[in-house]
Design an enzyme around this catalytic site. Structure first.
Site, PDB file in Angstrom:
ATOM      1  N   GLU A   1       0.559   5.201  -5.670  1.00 27.68           N
ATOM      2  CA  GLU A   1       1.696   4.339  -6.048  1.00 27.68           C
ATOM      3  C   GLU A   1       2.699   5.159  -6.838  1.00 27.68           C
ATOM      4  OE1 GLU A   1      -0.612   1.320  -8.154  1.00 27.68           O
ATOM      5  OE2 GLU A   1      -0.680   0.133  -6.319  1.00 27.68           O
TER       6      GLU A   1
ATOM      7  N   CYS B   1       0.018  -7.892 -10.533  1.00 30.30           N
ATOM      8  CA  CYS B   1       0.830  -7.458 -11.670  1.00 30.30           C
ATOM      9  C   CYS B   1       2.289  -7.862 -11.509  1.00 30.30           C
ATOM     10  CB  CYS B   1       0.728  -5.954 -11.854  1.00 30.30           C
ATOM     11  SG  CYS B   1       0.967  -5.025 -10.338  1.00 30.30           S
TER      12      CYS B   1
END
Lengths: 648, 648
Positions: free
Chosen positions: A312, A408
């Site tokens: 990521e 998230c």
């Protein structure tokens, strides 16, 4: 604190309009929906187990702990978002839920202050034992931010007191003193949370702990290496090396945005807080270099960062593929946090320009028009069948989803939207800056003359901003940001055009003795314009992206048919923009833009023609229809593209 | 066998010229080098352990078995390539090595015929216990091909006899009869090897075994599922499902090229052998559909297949990214094998065109000019720093390497180059086809009038092919392929131009009573031409690839500087081609082409300009220099691109 200050959540009222609508959506739809999601009450959605874990730890439920080790962070973000909503308007039901969540956190808290609903090993003796991946301090950091937000928004100390005990527990465990762990969390977050806490408590202990965590990261020998040796962990996989954790070097020695994009911006935010409080020149030097790298070499035109799914993370300069963009919603949100803090260090519009680019594009694309579907990954081009087929796009969705096991992003959008008013203004003793144009009202403290400013605007749909001094004033410079995309602008003071307005660091400056009733009108240039990337960006060579106001535009299959790779736009021909409603698949209609850009599109190759042949493609002339990027994928599933080939 | 037949290795002599040079390179450099590599004698190269494993199994060495389970296949390919070289010209040293290898195989063979140098479990009781991944039959198949090649090339039965015992062992173990395993190998190969063996032995037992393996694949319930249940294996990972093994359906029911690209083409080759022998219409129907899918929807312009690293596989139609192409050298080689067998079923030039496209581009790119460095992955665009940085290009190299732990490709190139003469001609009782133009001589059997054909040509550098009847003849049709890229052609018979030559299925037909001394001259159009992909191919939209003769061309940084994404070519302007030498980094100079295509290139964006700005790029007009794709990366490391943006 540095000399430039921000307003608090209670100082800015967001009125009707683009952001007011979104705050209402958060209050009425997003927060109730997310409450259900965190309580596993959304049929068909990936279960969260976040609250259930808390209940189990508190002895109120007898199930088994499961799911990710960082679920408390989502509870924290939800409480934070809910707190901002409560600051905006009372909502007894919401308040009840917030209180329930806080009580659960209190019940789950151990006697020494430690809170962790779920830890991989689920054994108490493993506490702080896997800082590299355990997310204990990360989760604590989000709960701490929630505590500060709840206190600032409601005045209640309920959560703050819980979290002060937690911080004491952390303080006892971490530091350079004998008997303490000299570690730090794999995911930065506790640092910026502690700086926020210090802003409320003024307690030096909190400041020192925050500083410790920033200072310690990246020191040699690396804490994570020692920890792995203890835990018998194997070699780090590719893309998850120390730079993934921003632990490749001490903060002051870092010069580029590396590793996991979200972790990075959370750390840089804390570094900026630190620099603002202490004036640390080496931190500022590091931040300047890292900023250049992030914003000028590694950011998508949508204000997204992180060009690779694996890790990521950032890869290398100018490697910004559209279809494989990771471009996590949280990373754009964190970029806003960081850019805002850079703006407090140095009121230069380049930071506010990035805030705007991220907000209106890479952040808002993370949520559906109705507030109940979410993107984690925000690509700049997508062909649904390809995204489903290819391993290198396996995180990419072409429909927003109900929830993620690791969610998230959704509550992160909610808390940013909820606090958007605090990202509009700063001040010092001589100036008031307006960075982002949001209709509503702001009240400045005595240091800024107790000024009350009322803004009326249909921004970002329209370019006119009317700013009225509602009260207070005195001599000071009002500084209004001129967005870099606005090729020209005009301004009028009390009905009279300002000739040759002065612009400093990207802000139009009107320096005078202000009186209640003074009215300043700013007109920005809302012409659709085309952006070209630097020549190093392979992905965008020969292409342009269209933008109107702060909205980056995209072409969707719904308007243009499939094979969007065949679309060409003519940047030299003025495009037509029309405001209108976008009819969403969810059944609602929302405000939108429909832009028609001159261009053409390759006709489909006739059946039977060879895969590779000597015939150049034929084209059909006709306008290319564009809509704001953040609204893509609200209609039937289909292709989407931001960068379009340039013709003419 | 079908009515159209191929020539054997001894029937075709490859003369001086493009292929003769390469066969010499194989004899003088490649085979000695690979012998060392397989014996772990190349400093700095990934060790193979292939021969060492054999020695350990044979009790001649006391080390530990390690490395992959399919290393015997590399020994098989090396013996096969060496055998072809020995058929071309005697070489006592090479012959000694071949004999040494064969003796080792004999020594490693178990009393019941089983040969396996290294099996994952290294325990005899696991024999045939992991057909899905164990590669036992795959490795055996390559040894079997080697045995057939060695026998056909040298007349020696040494290896053939060893492998006949192996085949008996396999025959006892596999089949539908009681007490046999009703399985097949995860990696097709034994099937085509058994058909080859049958071609030599005419033994029905060999044919039946080959048919069994083709017929059984994809039957339900799936053998692999049962095997996994027994072995306690977990769920198959994404991209490694049954289609990865072409086991998603029985062969006759398959309609598209799916899964692991190399496995696919090996299976389809066997299916074509099967259809040629039995005339099975359902197999032919399946093969036609699979061919269409592979060649018209899933093949790169370089004749490469497999557009994804994960699973080394096909994804979906038209998903053909350049930088993430897996495009394994072996897959292009296997495509040649398969296309050749399709040509035996149906002498249509579309199969020969694909053979040529693959050979001169995707296959030859697998080996460096000096024959000692190899590519496994053959991308159509590369930026070295990006390829190193991104996980989705982690198999991509921008320099050929010395050897791979799994080195299936290097000896595969060697055996194809070594046998290239057998891919030039076919015949039946009425016709002789010339599919590929290779200088040298071919001798046809009595069925084709005992014709001897001598070819003189500088093809593929030049388009003139002179074909002389050296002996024999009688009335029959000579059929010369007109490559699809040749926009026009002319031909002359015994000095007289052939007016309006007849063309059938892509072949110019000259049907007459041939006599020794007859000379046929064919002139193909070697003008540089540009190819455009179908509109569905997103990667190539707005782009063109240049080709001269069979060579697909590419732009390299060495000639054009970096930022090749900024290059545009003008397909409507004739390009200039010049033969010349390419000075390689290895110190040698090799024949090459230098093509100058009219075009322009974006100038580098000046330092300090924003990442995204309103200024369209500026261009510098000037020719774009192109070289044959297969020769890329023989000079300094740098960027490369096949598909180039089109201007004008």
């Amino acid at each position: 604190m540095g000399s430039v200050k921000a307003l608090g959540i209670g100082d800015v009222r967001v009125g009707k309009g683009f952001w007011g609508d979104r705050q209402r959506l958060v209050a009425e739809s997003v927060l109730p929906y997310q409450w259900k999601a965190l309580n596993d009450e959304i049929p068909g959605a990936e279960p969260s187990h976040a609250f259930e874990n808390l209940r189990i730890v508190a002895g109120l439920s007898s199930g088994e702990l499961y799911s990710f080790q960082f679920q408390n962070s989502e509870i924290g973000k939800w409480i934070e978002a809910a707190s901002y909503s409560l600051a905006r308007e009372p909502d007894p039901e919401l308040e009840g839920r917030v209180d329930e969540a806080i009580e659960l956190l209190g019940a789950a808290q151990e006697s020494d202050g430690y809170i962790q609903s779920y830890y991989k090993a689920t054994t108490p003796d493993k506490r702080w034992g896997d800082l590299e991946w355990g997310h204990e301090l990360y989760s604590g950091g989000h709960l701490l931010e929630a505590a500060v937000a709840h206190y600032s928004s409601t005045g209640s100390r309920k959560l703050l007191d819980i979290m002060l005990r937690y911080v004491d527990c952390v303080d006892k465990a971490f530091g350079r003193e004998d008997g303490k762990r000299r570690g730090y969390d794999g995911h930065p977050e506790i640092e910026l949370a502690l700086f926020r806490l210090y802003g409320v408590t003024g307690d030096e202990k909190h400041l020192k702990l925050a500083e410790y965590f920033v200072d310690e990261r990246g020191q040699k020998p690396c804490y994570f290496d020692a920890e792995r040796a203890t835990n018998g962990a194997g070699k780090r996989e590719r893309d998850f090396d120390l730079d993934y954790f921003q632990a490749q070097a001490p903060a002051r020695e870092q010069r580029s945005a590396e590793g996991h994009a979200v972790r990075g911006v959370y750390l840089y935010s804390a570094m900026a807080d630190y620099a603002a409080i202490t004036g640390d020149a080496r931190l500022r030097e590091a931040l300047s270099a890292i900023w250049e790298s992030a914003a000028e070499r590694r950011m998508y035109v949508t204000g997204a960062i992180g060009s690779q799914h694996r890790g990521e993370r950032h890869t290398i300069d100018y490697d910004l593929p559209s279809d494989r963009a990771y471009a996590e919603t949280c990373a754009s949100i964190g970029l806003v946090f960081w850019a805002w803090r850079m703006l407090l260090l140095d009121p230069d519009s380049r930071y506010a320009d990035v805030i705007e680019r991220a907000l209106y594009n890479g952040v808002l694309s993370g949520m559906s028009a109705d507030g109940t579907r979410f993107f984690y990954v925000n690509p700049l081009a997508a062909i649904p069948a390809v995204a489903r087929a290819r391993f290198d796009q396996d995180a990419t969705k072409t429909r927003r989803v109900q929830w993620f096991g690791c969610s998230c992003c959704p509550p992160n959008v909610a808390r940013l939207v909820g606090s958007i008013g605090t990202y509009a203004y700063t001040y010092d003793s001589a100036s008031v800056w307006v960075h982002n144009y949001i209709s509503g009202e702001a009240v400045f403290p005595a240091e800024a003359g107790g000024m009350r400013v009322a803004v009326e605007t249909e921004y970002p749909w329209e370019g006119r901003i009317a700013l009225r001094i509602a009260a207070g004033g005195g001599r000071r410079a009002l500084r209004l940001r001129i967005p870099s995309w606005s090729a020209s602008f005009s301004a009028a003071l009390n009905g009279r055009r300002i000739e040759s307005p002065s612009v400093e660091k990207g802000y139009m400056v009107v320096d005078r003795a202000w009186e209640a009733g003074d009215e300043l009108i700013l007109d920005l240039d809302m012409t659709v314009h085309f952006l070209f990337a630097r020549s190093e960006v392979a992905e965008a060579a020969g292409m342009a992206a269209a933008q109107r106001g702060p909205f980056v535009l995209c072409a969707e299959e719904a308007d243009n048919g499939p094979e969007l790779q065949g679309v060409e736009v003519y940047p030299s021909v003025p495009a037509k923009a029309r405001r209108g409603l976008l009819a969403c698949e969810s059944g609602i209609e929302v405000e939108s833009l429909r832009v028609e850009a001159a261009g053409r599109k390759a006709l489909p190759t006739p059946p039977g023609a060879p895969l590779y042949g000597p015939s150049a493609p034929r084209y059909g002339e006709g306008p290319v229809v564009l809509i704001p990027y953040f609204q893509w994928a609200n209609r039937a599933e289909g292709e989407m593209r931001v960068w379009l080939r340039c013709g003419m």
